[in-house]
Motif scaffolding. Structure first.
Motif, PDB file in Angstrom:
ATOM      1  N   ILE A  78       0.828  -1.207   0.000  1.00 17.32           N
ATOM      2  CA  ILE A  78       0.000   0.000   0.000  1.00 17.32           C
ATOM      3  C   ILE A  78       0.862   1.256   0.000  1.00 17.32           C
ATOM      4  O   ILE A  78       0.600   2.217  -0.739  1.00 17.32           O
ATOM      5  CB  ILE A  78      -0.948  -0.006   1.215  1.00 17.32           C
ATOM      6  CG1 ILE A  78      -1.958  -1.158   1.101  1.00 17.32           C
ATOM      7  CG2 ILE A  78      -1.679   1.319   1.338  1.00 17.32           C
ATOM      8  CD1 ILE A  78      -2.823  -1.109  -0.131  1.00 17.32           C
ATOM      9  N   LEU A  79       1.924   1.266   0.807  1.00 18.54           N
ATOM     10  CA  LEU A  79       2.775   2.450   0.885  1.00 18.54           C
ATOM     11  C   LEU A  79       3.627   2.635  -0.363  1.00 18.54           C
ATOM     12  O   LEU A  79       4.143   3.729  -0.608  1.00 18.54           O
ATOM     13  CB  LEU A  79       3.686   2.357   2.113  1.00 18.54           C
ATOM     14  CG  LEU A  79       2.969   2.394   3.467  1.00 18.54           C
ATOM     15  CD1 LEU A  79       3.953   2.167   4.595  1.00 18.54           C
ATOM     16  CD2 LEU A  79       2.236   3.717   3.655  1.00 18.54           C
ATOM     17  N   THR A  80       3.795   1.576  -1.154  1.00 16.37           N
ATOM     18  CA  THR A  80       4.553   1.682  -2.396  1.00 16.37           C
ATOM     19  C   THR A  80       3.713   2.267  -3.516  1.00 16.37           C
ATOM     20  O   THR A  80       4.256   2.833  -4.472  1.00 16.37           O
ATOM     21  CB  THR A  80       5.090   0.302  -2.804  1.00 16.37           C
ATOM     22  OG1 THR A  80       5.812  -0.264  -1.709  1.00 16.37           O
ATOM     23  CG2 THR A  80       6.043   0.399  -3.986  1.00 16.37           C
ATOM     24  N   LEU A  81       2.391   2.138  -3.430  1.00 21.83           N
ATOM     25  CA  LEU A  81       1.527   2.644  -4.491  1.00 21.83           C
ATOM     26  C   LEU A  81       1.670   4.152  -4.629  1.00 21.83           C
ATOM     27  O   LEU A  81       1.744   4.877  -3.635  1.00 21.83           O
ATOM     28  CB  LEU A  81       0.061   2.298  -4.192  1.00 21.83           C
ATOM     29  CG  LEU A  81      -0.314   0.814  -4.237  1.00 21.83           C
ATOM     30  CD1 LEU A  81      -1.787   0.636  -3.883  1.00 21.83           C
ATOM     31  CD2 LEU A  81      -0.043   0.213  -5.611  1.00 21.83           C
ATOM     32  N   SER A  82       1.696   4.603  -5.855  1.00 23.93           N
ATOM     33  CA  SER A  82       1.808   6.031  -6.128  1.00 23.93           C
ATOM     34  C   SER A  82       0.403   6.640  -6.156  1.00 23.93           C
ATOM     35  O   SER A  82      -0.355   6.451  -7.108  1.00 23.93           O
ATOM     36  CB  SER A  82       2.515   6.262  -7.463  1.00 23.93           C
ATOM     37  OG  SER A  82       2.607   7.628  -7.742  1.00 23.93           O
TER      38      SER A  82
END
Length: 269
Positions: A198-202
């Motif tokens: 989730i935190l990697t999604l832009s």
């Protein structure tokens, strides 16, 4: 007979045209303003013609961007620590984590819906005790430049580390706590993978713009003949500079020596 049909068609067209002209305008409700009404107040004029237009555009853009991923957004909201008290009292919905599980199964076969729900429920039960040991601040890195000419940017860019205080109530704090106490390997491996995904999604275009800015620094006028493999390596080293500087030089030499017998003789012996 033909004349009668033609005249009748003309009369019908005229009648329709008259009906369109006689159609009544839409009634205005109290508080509505017509387009031709003059607004004497400058603040009201700004609110109607600029502020409300910008706000409507933003809302429409958000709806258009996230409408196709409403189910995934619902799973993300369940992972928010602000929802943990509700999860402790009522539990997770039956449909929770299904969309996130589909995304994580590509990386780990154990990322089933049941595993995600079980680990998230356990994390919600122990969150109040775990967050007390979370560090008060963490470091972030930002690139700054003093050259506005657009040339030789690789010499003028500096990476500045700043400290940000933890709120202990967001997705970033959850992932920091799991990684700080090495809970990503055993206790909360699957849900930790979910937080990382989730935190990697832009969410916005800022990450894309930052990547192109880094690409401009790496592939400058002196490095125009880089192939794709070397360019990806340079990009990775530029974006993860802190990890690169933390590596031991002896480990790098030994890794290079393992690639060929000639390098082994030159570097080791």
């Amino acid at each position: 007979m033909a004349f009668w049909k033609n005249s009748r068609t003309v009369m019908l067209k005229l009648k329709l045209l008259c009906q369109r002209r006689e159609q009544k305008k839409k009634k205005r409700r109290p508080g509505d303003l017509a387009e031709d009404d003059l607004i004497a107040n400058a603040d009201k004029n700004y609110e109607i013609k600029i502020h409300n237009v910008i706000l409507d555009t933003v809302v429409e853009s958000i709806h258009h961007r996230y409408a196709a991923n409403t189910v995934l957004c619902a799973d993300v909201s369940c992972m928010d620590p602000k929802r943990f008290p509700e999860i402790r009292e009522k539990g997770l919905p039956n449909t929770a984590m299904k969309e996130l599980s589909k995304c994580l199964l590509k990386f780990d076969d154990r990322a089933t819906v049941e595993a995600l729900q079980a680990e998230l429920t356990s994390l919600a039960q122990h969150w109040e005790r775990l967050k007390q040991s979370l560090q008060e601040e963490y470091n972030t890195r930002a690139a700054t430049t003093s050259d506005d000419s657009g040339e030789d940017l690789d010499e003028s860019v500096e990476f500045v580390s700043t400290s940000c205080s933890t709120c202990k109530n967001c997705l970033v704090c959850c992932y920091l706590l799991l990684s700080q106490y090495n809970l990503l390997t055993d206790a909360y491996h699957i849900i930790g993978l979910g937080y990382k995904f989730i935190l990697t999604l832009s969410v916005s275009q800022v990450a894309c713009e930052r990547t192109f800015s880094t690409l401009k620094l790496v592939k400058n006028r002196l490095r125009t003949s880089l192939n794709q493999e070397n360019l990806e390596a340079f990009m990775l080293m530029a974006t993860e500079k802190e990890i690169l500087m933390a590596l031991d030089k002896d480990d790098i030499i030994e890794k290079m020596a393992e690639s060929s017998e000639l390098l082994r003789r030159l570097l080791v012996y």
